[in-house]
Design a protein around this motif. Structure first.
Motif, mmCIF file in Angstrom:
data_model
loop_
_atom_site.group_PDB
_atom_site.id
_atom_site.type_symbol
_atom_site.label_atom_id
_atom_site.label_comp_id
_atom_site.label_asym_id
_atom_site.label_seq_id
_atom_site.Cartn_x
_atom_site.Cartn_y
_atom_site.Cartn_z
ATOM 1 N N ASP A 139 0.826 -1.218 0.000
ATOM 2 C CA ASP A 139 0.000 0.000 0.000
ATOM 3 C C ASP A 139 0.854 1.259 0.000
ATOM 4 N N VAL A 140 1.972 1.200 0.718
ATOM 5 C CA VAL A 140 2.899 2.341 0.752
ATOM 6 C C VAL A 140 4.307 1.796 0.553
ATOM 7 N N LYS A 141 5.068 2.441 -0.328
ATOM 8 C CA LYS A 141 6.464 2.034 -0.523
ATOM 9 C C LYS A 141 7.361 3.243 -0.308
ATOM 10 N N ILE A 142 8.328 3.059 0.580
ATOM 11 C CA ILE A 142 9.272 4.134 0.844
ATOM 12 C C ILE A 142 10.676 3.632 0.521
ATOM 13 N N PHE A 143 11.465 4.448 -0.158
ATOM 14 C CA PHE A 143 12.882 4.119 -0.330
ATOM 15 C C PHE A 143 13.669 5.137 0.475
ATOM 16 N N LEU A 144 14.274 4.642 1.557
ATOM 17 C CA LEU A 144 14.986 5.529 2.468
ATOM 18 C C LEU A 144 16.472 5.527 2.115
ATOM 19 N N ASP A 145 16.972 6.667 1.692
ATOM 20 C CA ASP A 145 18.368 6.739 1.276
ATOM 21 C C ASP A 145 19.158 7.700 2.157
ATOM 22 N N CYS A 146 20.470 7.727 1.980
ATOM 23 C CA CYS A 146 21.365 8.565 2.779
ATOM 24 C C CYS A 146 22.758 8.421 2.178
ATOM 25 N N SER A 147 23.597 9.447 2.261
ATOM 26 C CA SER A 147 24.941 9.329 1.679
ATOM 27 C C SER A 147 25.730 8.242 2.409
ATOM 28 N N ILE A 148 26.660 7.611 1.709
ATOM 29 C CA ILE A 148 27.387 6.477 2.319
ATOM 30 C C ILE A 148 28.301 6.957 3.457
ATOM 31 N N GLU A 149 28.843 8.161 3.351
ATOM 32 C CA GLU A 149 29.723 8.680 4.418
ATOM 33 C C GLU A 149 28.918 8.887 5.706
ATOM 34 N N GLU A 150 27.727 9.431 5.558
ATOM 35 C CA GLU A 150 26.878 9.658 6.734
ATOM 36 C C GLU A 150 26.432 8.311 7.333
ATOM 37 N N ARG A 151 26.139 7.366 6.477
ATOM 38 C CA ARG A 151 25.731 6.043 6.964
ATOM 39 C C ARG A 151 26.863 5.400 7.752
ATOM 40 N N ALA A 152 28.089 5.530 7.236
ATOM 41 C CA ALA A 152 29.251 4.938 7.921
ATOM 42 C C ALA A 152 29.489 5.647 9.255
ATOM 43 N N ARG A 153 29.274 6.972 9.269
ATOM 44 C CA ARG A 153 29.478 7.736 10.494
ATOM 45 C C ARG A 153 28.479 7.278 11.574
ATOM 46 N N ARG A 154 27.244 7.073 11.168
ATOM 47 C CA ARG A 154 26.215 6.617 12.115
ATOM 48 C C ARG A 154 26.534 5.226 12.655
ATOM 49 N N ARG A 155 26.937 4.332 11.727
ATOM 50 C CA ARG A 155 27.252 2.965 12.147
ATOM 51 C C ARG A 155 28.460 2.961 13.101
ATOM 52 N N TYR A 156 29.433 3.792 12.795
ATOM 53 C CA TYR A 156 30.640 3.903 13.632
ATOM 54 C C TYR A 156 30.242 4.322 15.060
ATOM 55 N N LYS A 157 29.353 5.293 15.149
ATOM 56 C CA LYS A 157 28.891 5.762 16.462
ATOM 57 C C LYS A 157 28.127 4.671 17.213
ATOM 58 N N GLN A 158 27.268 3.967 16.484
ATOM 59 C CA GLN A 158 26.513 2.865 17.111
ATOM 60 C C GLN A 158 27.475 1.810 17.643
ATOM 61 N N ASN A 159 28.507 1.498 16.860
ATOM 62 C CA ASN A 159 29.489 0.496 17.270
ATOM 63 C C ASN A 159 30.188 0.903 18.561
ATOM 64 N N LEU A 160 30.545 2.185 18.651
ATOM 65 C CA LEU A 160 31.214 2.670 19.871
ATOM 66 C C LEU A 160 30.326 2.422 21.087
ATOM 67 N N GLU A 161 29.035 2.678 20.911
ATOM 68 C CA GLU A 161 28.096 2.466 22.022
ATOM 69 C C GLU A 161 28.022 0.994 22.409
ATOM 70 N N LYS A 162 28.274 0.130 21.421
ATOM 71 C CA LYS A 162 28.195 -1.314 21.692
ATOM 72 C C LYS A 162 29.570 -1.902 22.029
ATOM 73 N N ASP A 163 30.557 -1.014 22.255
ATOM 74 C CA ASP A 163 31.926 -1.443 22.546
ATOM 75 C C ASP A 163 32.566 -2.242 21.424
ATOM 76 N N ILE A 164 32.149 -1.977 20.207
ATOM 77 C CA ILE A 164 32.780 -2.642 19.064
ATOM 78 C C ILE A 164 33.833 -1.674 18.533
ATOM 79 N N ASN A 165 35.084 -2.140 18.519
ATOM 80 C CA ASN A 165 36.171 -1.248 18.126
ATOM 81 C C ASN A 165 36.569 -1.405 16.673
ATOM 82 N N GLU A 166 35.979 -0.589 15.841
ATOM 83 C CA GLU A 166 36.364 -0.564 14.431
ATOM 84 C C GLU A 166 36.553 0.898 14.083
#
Ligand code: DC
Length: 221
Positions: A139-166
């Protein structure tokens, strides 16, 4: 007939969080399809099965039990009865999941399971191919996009919160590799459906994205 919202897009767009918030706000059942590919990947890692060993993957898939349960408003993921909600989100699974998710045997198993989940409830299902393959008549289709640099920055921050060191560079490199695999694979590649509404979250807060998509859904419902 149930009401179906499909949310597709690459990793790191905030899709998971946004889907969860929309589900709560609009009383829809949230389904995270990536979790299902992650379960299969984890089971193969645990059994030392490589992505090339189609026969053994088939054997695993014959008896695998994947359940998405909603406990106290949270989605929990069970693999053969075990709560693996956290174990499916390690860098080890992150690195291999796109390879397993590209396999025909795997998708042939998972896609019908997802269609069945949409039979009785009003759902919001997030993934890569929901609007193109799983529910082309959503009924509804959404394509959620974002630049790859911003996506990596967000994932990096999430990892820090989870004590994952990358490092950021490592996160960015693995994200680029995953993006390539997901968009260039033969079966069900990540692509915007023609009739999906594009939402670019690069410069938006989570709340802004939720508001925007919620108003689209409310209008259609
Ligand atoms: O959204 P995620 O990062 O948890 O997804 C994990 C992997 O599964 C990712 O490599 C893409 C793949 N996937 C897919 O191929 N099709 C879907 N509908 C959902 C996820």
């Amino acid at each position: 007939m149930s009401f179906i919202v499909a949310i597709d897009g690459p990793a790191g767009t905030g899709k998971g969080t946004i889907t969860k918030l929309l589900a709560q706000k609009l009383n829809l059942v949230e389904i995270d399809t990536g979790a299902m590919y992650r379960c299969i990947t984890l089971e193969c890692i645990r059994n030392n099965i490589s992505s090339e060993n189609e026969e053994r993957i088939k054997e695993i898939l014959k008896n695998i039990k994947i359940e998405l349960k909603h406990i106290n408003g949270e989605q929990k993921v069970f693999l053969n009865g075990e709560d693996v909600s956290k174990k499916i989100r390690t860098p080890e699974v992150d690195d291999l999941v796109a390879v397993f998710a590209a396999l025909k045997v795997v998708r042939d198993k998972v896609t019908p399971m997802q269609r069945k989940m949409g039979e009785k409830d009003d759902i919001i299902m997030e993934g890569r191919d929901i609007g193109t393959v799983v529910f082309p008549n959503a009924d509804v289709k959404i394509f959620l996009d974002c630049s790859i640099e911003e996506r990596a920055r967000r994932r990096y921050k999430q990892n820090l919160e989870k004590d994952i060191n990358e490092s950021y560079e490592e996160v960015l490199a693995s994200m680029k590799e995953r993006h390539k695999l997901e968009t260039e694979r033969e079966i069900a590649p990540l692509v915007k459906a023609d009739d999906a509404i594009l939402v670019d979250s690069t410069n938006m807060t989570i709340d802004e994205v939720v508001e925007k998509i919620a108003s689209i859904i409310i209008e259609k419902r």
